[in-house]
Scaffold this motif. Structure first.
Motif, PDB file in Angstrom:
ATOM      1  N   LYS A  91       0.816  -1.219   0.000  1.00 19.63           N
ATOM      2  CA  LYS A  91       0.000   0.000   0.000  1.00 19.63           C
ATOM      3  C   LYS A  91       0.847   1.265   0.000  1.00 19.63           C
ATOM      4  O   LYS A  91       0.382   2.307  -0.418  1.00 19.63           O
ATOM      5  CB  LYS A  91      -0.929   0.010   1.220  1.00 19.63           C
ATOM      6  N   SER A  92       2.092   1.174   0.417  1.00 16.54           N
ATOM      7  CA  SER A  92       2.906   2.394   0.477  1.00 16.54           C
ATOM      8  C   SER A  92       3.591   2.717  -0.853  1.00 16.54           C
ATOM      9  O   SER A  92       3.626   3.866  -1.265  1.00 16.54           O
ATOM     10  CB  SER A  92       3.936   2.294   1.601  1.00 16.54           C
ATOM     11  N   CYS A  93       4.132   1.709  -1.550  1.00 14.18           N
ATOM     12  CA  CYS A  93       4.820   2.000  -2.814  1.00 14.18           C
ATOM     13  C   CYS A  93       4.039   1.535  -4.041  1.00 14.18           C
ATOM     14  O   CYS A  93       4.526   1.667  -5.169  1.00 14.18           O
ATOM     15  CB  CYS A  93       6.232   1.404  -2.815  1.00 14.18           C
ATOM     16  N   GLN A  94       2.850   0.966  -3.858  1.00 12.25           N
ATOM     17  CA  GLN A  94       1.938   0.586  -4.949  1.00 12.25           C
ATOM     18  C   GLN A  94       2.531  -0.470  -5.889  1.00 12.25           C
ATOM     19  O   GLN A  94       2.271  -0.446  -7.083  1.00 12.25           O
ATOM     20  CB  GLN A  94       1.521   1.823  -5.760  1.00 12.25           C
ATOM     21  N   THR A  95       3.331  -1.394  -5.377  1.00 15.55           N
ATOM     22  CA  THR A  95       3.892  -2.460  -6.207  1.00 15.55           C
ATOM     23  C   THR A  95       3.271  -3.789  -5.818  1.00 15.55           C
ATOM     24  O   THR A  95       2.777  -3.963  -4.706  1.00 15.55           O
ATOM     25  CB  THR A  95       5.421  -2.549  -6.057  1.00 15.55           C
ATOM     26  N   THR A  96       3.316  -4.740  -6.734  1.00 18.48           N
ATOM     27  CA  THR A  96       2.796  -6.072  -6.468  1.00 18.48           C
ATOM     28  C   THR A  96       3.927  -7.087  -6.586  1.00 18.48           C
ATOM     29  O   THR A  96       4.895  -6.886  -7.324  1.00 18.48           O
ATOM     30  CB  THR A  96       1.674  -6.448  -7.450  1.00 18.48           C
TER      31      THR A  96
END
Length: 147
Positions: A91-96
């Protein structure tokens, strides 16, 4: 010991994060030829506490992806592993991120055991097409593994 644990031992899958839940037979017909497969359904999931990219503890589970892996045969039908890999979202850096396992490399469908079987047969100086028929993959895949 359950029957599915015995399957993991038989196939030499030592990853404790993989949970097996079903084995089935699959028959398909292509160009008039009947192919017989053993399909093993499994799930790969484990808990990640920190994001590998940013390091913040803001990961949540974000569904699964299905990967179809080819395993080494046991002198019979081809064995496929339908592995559902857990996906994670930060949720903080928007990566999966996807869950990883040592039985297969990232973005590959041929397992390391299958590749080692190709190397063992190549040491016996068999032709590429013969190795491909024994292992159950294409000749170009055998060449790609060897070279």
């Amino acid at each position: 010991m359950s029957q599915l644990d015995s399957i993991a031992r038989l196939l030499e899958i030592k990853d404790s994060n993989i949970n097996f839940f079903k084995v089935e037979d699959l028959r398909t017909v292509r160009s008039g030829v009947v192919y017989h497969f053993k399909v093993i359904h499994a799930r790969l999931s484990y808990q990640l506490f920190r994001c590998p990219h940013c390091g913040f503890p803001s990961l949540i589970k974000n569904g699964t992806t299905l990967t179809k892996l080819r395993l080494t045969t046991l002198n019979g039908p081809m064995i496929l592993l339908y592995l559902r890999k857990q996906r994670y979202f930060c949720k903080s850096c928007q990566t999966t991120y996807g869950a990883k396992t040592p039985i297969v490399e990232k973005n590959h469908s041929l397992t390391r055991g299958l590749k080692s079987a190709v190397f063992k047969l190549a040491k016996q100086s068999l032709p590429v097409t013969t190795i491909a028929k024994i292992v159950g993959i294409s000749a170009s895949s055998v060449e790609r593994i060897l070279y």
